[in-house]
Design a protein around this motif. Structure first.
Motif, PDB file in Angstrom:
ATOM      1  N   HIS B  53       0.814  -1.218   0.000  1.00 11.92           N
ATOM      2  CA  HIS B  53       0.000   0.000   0.000  1.00 11.92           C
ATOM      3  C   HIS B  53       0.848   1.268   0.000  1.00 11.92           C
ATOM      4  CE1 HIS B  53      -3.431  -2.587   0.409  1.00 11.92           C
ATOM      5  NE2 HIS B  53      -4.219  -1.534   0.283  1.00 11.92           N
ATOM      6  N   VAL B  54       2.004   1.232   0.652  1.00 12.23           N
ATOM      7  CA  VAL B  54       2.904   2.394   0.602  1.00 12.23           C
ATOM      8  C   VAL B  54       3.447   2.549  -0.820  1.00 12.23           C
ATOM      9  CG1 VAL B  54       5.124   3.328   1.413  1.00 12.23           C
ATOM     10  CG2 VAL B  54       3.506   2.352   3.057  1.00 12.23           C
ATOM     11  N   ASP B  55       3.842   1.421  -1.422  1.00 15.12           N
ATOM     12  CA  ASP B  55       4.346   1.447  -2.805  1.00 15.12           C
ATOM     13  C   ASP B  55       3.321   2.062  -3.760  1.00 15.12           C
ATOM     14  OD1 ASP B  55       6.806   0.295  -2.249  1.00 15.12           O
ATOM     15  OD2 ASP B  55       6.173  -1.754  -2.705  1.00 15.12           O
ATOM     16  N   GLU B  56       2.052   1.723  -3.541  1.00 13.55           N
ATOM     17  CA  GLU B  56       1.014   2.089  -4.508  1.00 13.55           C
ATOM     18  C   GLU B  56       0.271   3.377  -4.159  1.00 13.55           C
ATOM     19  OE1 GLU B  56      -1.424  -1.391  -4.657  1.00 13.55           O
ATOM     20  OE2 GLU B  56       0.085  -2.593  -5.727  1.00 13.55           O
ATOM     21  N   ALA B  57       0.663   4.042  -3.081  1.00  9.51           N
ATOM     22  CA  ALA B  57      -0.051   5.267  -2.672  1.00  9.51           C
ATOM     23  C   ALA B  57       0.146   6.358  -3.720  1.00  9.51           C
ATOM     24  CB  ALA B  57       0.461   5.742  -1.319  1.00  9.51           C
ATOM     25  N   LEU B  64       3.729  10.858   6.302  1.00  8.61           N
ATOM     26  CA  LEU B  64       2.897  10.285   7.365  1.00  8.61           C
ATOM     27  C   LEU B  64       1.482   9.992   6.869  1.00  8.61           C
ATOM     28  CD1 LEU B  64       3.290   9.488  10.351  1.00  8.61           C
ATOM     29  CD2 LEU B  64       2.153  11.619  10.959  1.00  8.61           C
ATOM     30  N   GLU B  65       1.038  10.764   5.887  1.00  9.03           N
ATOM     31  CA  GLU B  65      -0.277  10.543   5.291  1.00  9.03           C
ATOM     32  C   GLU B  65      -0.285   9.203   4.530  1.00  9.03           C
ATOM     33  OE1 GLU B  65      -4.238  11.669   4.400  1.00  9.03           O
ATOM     34  OE2 GLU B  65      -2.794  12.361   5.896  1.00  9.03           O
ATOM     35  N   VAL B  66       0.822   8.903   3.855  1.00  5.68           N
ATOM     36  CA  VAL B  66       0.958   7.624   3.138  1.00  5.68           C
ATOM     37  C   VAL B  66       0.858   6.469   4.141  1.00  5.68           C
ATOM     38  CG1 VAL B  66       2.555   6.176   1.806  1.00  5.68           C
ATOM     39  CG2 VAL B  66       2.383   8.632   1.307  1.00  5.68           C
ATOM     40  N   VAL B  67       1.564   6.602   5.262  1.00 12.80           N
ATOM     41  CA  VAL B  67       1.546   5.557   6.285  1.00 12.80           C
ATOM     42  C   VAL B  67       0.152   5.424   6.884  1.00 12.80           C
ATOM     43  CG1 VAL B  67       2.544   4.811   8.490  1.00 12.80           C
ATOM     44  CG2 VAL B  67       3.987   5.964   6.813  1.00 12.80           C
ATOM     45  N   SER B  68      -0.486   6.556   7.124  1.00 12.21           N
ATOM     46  CA  SER B  68      -1.826   6.562   7.701  1.00 12.21           C
ATOM     47  C   SER B  68      -2.828   5.842   6.788  1.00 12.21           C
ATOM     48  CB  SER B  68      -2.255   8.012   7.942  1.00 12.21           C
ATOM     49  OG  SER B  68      -3.624   8.088   8.228  1.00 12.21           O
ATOM     50  N   LEU B  69      -2.765   6.132   5.493  1.00 14.95           N
ATOM     51  CA  LEU B  69      -3.678   5.474   4.546  1.00 14.95           C
ATOM     52  C   LEU B  69      -3.464   3.973   4.525  1.00 14.95           C
ATOM     53  CD1 LEU B  69      -3.672   7.883   1.454  1.00 14.95           C
ATOM     54  CD2 LEU B  69      -5.576   7.394   3.015  1.00 14.95           C
ATOM     55  N   ALA B  70      -2.188   3.558   4.524  1.00 11.32           N
ATOM     56  CA  ALA B  70      -1.880   2.119   4.497  1.00 11.32           C
ATOM     57  C   ALA B  70      -2.408   1.438   5.757  1.00 11.32           C
ATOM     58  CB  ALA B  70      -0.371   1.912   4.362  1.00 11.32           C
ATOM     59  N   LEU B  71      -2.199   2.061   6.917  1.00 11.06           N
ATOM     60  CA  LEU B  71      -2.646   1.459   8.179  1.00 11.06           C
ATOM     61  C   LEU B  71      -4.170   1.410   8.268  1.00 11.06           C
ATOM     62  CD1 LEU B  71      -0.066   3.022  10.672  1.00 11.06           C
ATOM     63  CD2 LEU B  71      -0.348   0.582  10.166  1.00 11.06           C
ATOM     64  N   ALA B 127      13.235  11.369   6.942  1.00 12.71           N
ATOM     65  CA  ALA B 127      11.786  11.551   6.904  1.00 12.71           C
ATOM     66  C   ALA B 127      11.090  10.199   6.846  1.00 12.71           C
ATOM     67  CB  ALA B 127      11.392  12.402   5.699  1.00 12.71           C
ATOM     68  N   ALA B 128      11.672   9.252   6.104  1.00 16.74           N
ATOM     69  CA  ALA B 128      11.078   7.916   5.982  1.00 16.74           C
ATOM     70  C   ALA B 128      11.071   7.211   7.336  1.00 16.74           C
ATOM     71  CB  ALA B 128      11.855   7.085   4.950  1.00 16.74           C
ATOM     72  N   THR B 129      12.209   7.255   8.035  1.00 19.34           N
ATOM     73  CA  THR B 129      12.287   6.571   9.324  1.00 19.34           C
ATOM     74  C   THR B 129      11.334   7.212  10.334  1.00 19.34           C
ATOM     75  OG1 THR B 129      14.618   6.212   8.823  1.00 19.34           O
ATOM     76  CG2 THR B 129      13.907   5.694  11.044  1.00 19.34           C
ATOM     77  N   LEU B 130      11.319   8.541  10.358  1.00 23.00           N
ATOM     78  CA  LEU B 130      10.438   9.246  11.297  1.00 23.00           C
ATOM     79  C   LEU B 130       8.966   8.962  11.027  1.00 23.00           C
ATOM     80  CD1 LEU B 130      12.043  12.736  11.728  1.00 23.00           C
ATOM     81  CD2 LEU B 130      11.464  11.121  13.539  1.00 23.00           C
ATOM     82  N   ALA B 131       8.569   9.030   9.749  1.00 23.61           N
ATOM     83  CA  ALA B 131       7.160   8.809   9.414  1.00 23.61           C
ATOM     84  C   ALA B 131       6.756   7.380   9.767  1.00 23.61           C
ATOM     85  CB  ALA B 131       6.910   9.080   7.934  1.00 23.61           C
TER      86      ALA B 131
END
Lengths: 172, 172
Positions: B53-57, B64-71, B127-131
């Motif tokens: 889901h992160v790949d395809e966002a 963080l929005e990408v991570v939120s959508l995936a979760l 930014a990737a690690t933090l998000a």
């Protein structure tokens, strides 16, 4: 820490560490429950320091700002001039899964203690846990960057920049 | 999970779990390396799902929005209607330090995998690690609240509210 770097954590004995530090083995075990604890020495002092700084932070700050101030103070008081030690420690921990687990547990405990201190300030349950967890995540990321860096900036400067990065990734 | 709740994790054997689930012990061990793994079943599938889901966002979202959508997608696809199971699982894990460690490791691994997927999208290292770390922290907090809650909201709703709380504690 030098010995762990030279020989690896597994094959260094407590007796050898004691000898290098100019201590008897008996004195060594009066300070440390086992050889792993050498790496986590100071965790309790750091926790007490952060809790006190969260307790004493001025009113009216956002919860994450309170955590950020406490961590940046700790950076100056605990880690200034200890970058090389921090780097060696990271390398030893990264090479040993059992130590990596212990590191994660110590960080989780740190986050719990900070969250409890925030709740004492009247921050709600959820906001306190989130600010503490996010703050510790920033600390973990910033600390690693600082340890691997050139030493051009202090840990406190690195953490302030990492807290800024967190606001940026959150789209703030 | 019922058995762990009734008797405690320590005194439940793999044979008893297999029997309750209508499996032979041999079949049980074909699926699970040991009795602890029952509690972490699905972790690999969840990781693969989040990474995809992160790949395809869509482009142009804050990390963080990408991570939120995936979760939030994962919440609907993995955890809908499983609140009681989640609550019992939390209780078993909270009662056993060794399981708590394993939970922390699984969450840290999940954060690493998500961070790597973000970097593949061109998000910078920090930014990737933090998000990823902040996203997993929100997931942990939101999941616990949802498991302990009345069931009035879905996990995805709870997570969206927790991501809002994170922005609020960050002073955004």
């Amino acid at each position: 820490m030098e010995l762990y770097g030279e020989r690896g954590f597994e094959s260094t004995t407590a007796a050898e560490i004691a000898e290098r530090a100019g201590l008897t083995e008996r004195t060594f075990f009066r300070y440390f429950a086992d050889k792993r604890e050498v790496l986590f020495w100071g965790a309790a002092a750091l926790e007490a320091y952060l809790v006190r700084h969260v307790d004493e932070a001025p009113d009216g700050l956002a919860p994450l700002e309170v955590v950020s101030l406490a961590l940046c103070s700790a950076a100056d008081d605990f880690f200034d001039d200890r970058r090389e030690f921090a780097l060696r420690r990271q390398q030893v921990i990264a090479a040993n899964p059992e130590l990596h687990e212990r590191e994660l547990i110590k960080l989780a405990n740190l986050a719990s203690a900070v969250a409890e201190a925030l709740r004492r300030r009247g921050v709600t349950e959820t906001a306190a846990t989130l600010a503490a967890e996010a703050g510790v995540a920033v600390f973990k990321v910033g600390f690693e960057q600082w340890a691997r860096g050139s030493g051009a900036q202090t840990l406190a400067e690195q953490l302030r920049s990492s807290f800024g990065d967190l606001r940026a990734v959150a789209g703030a």
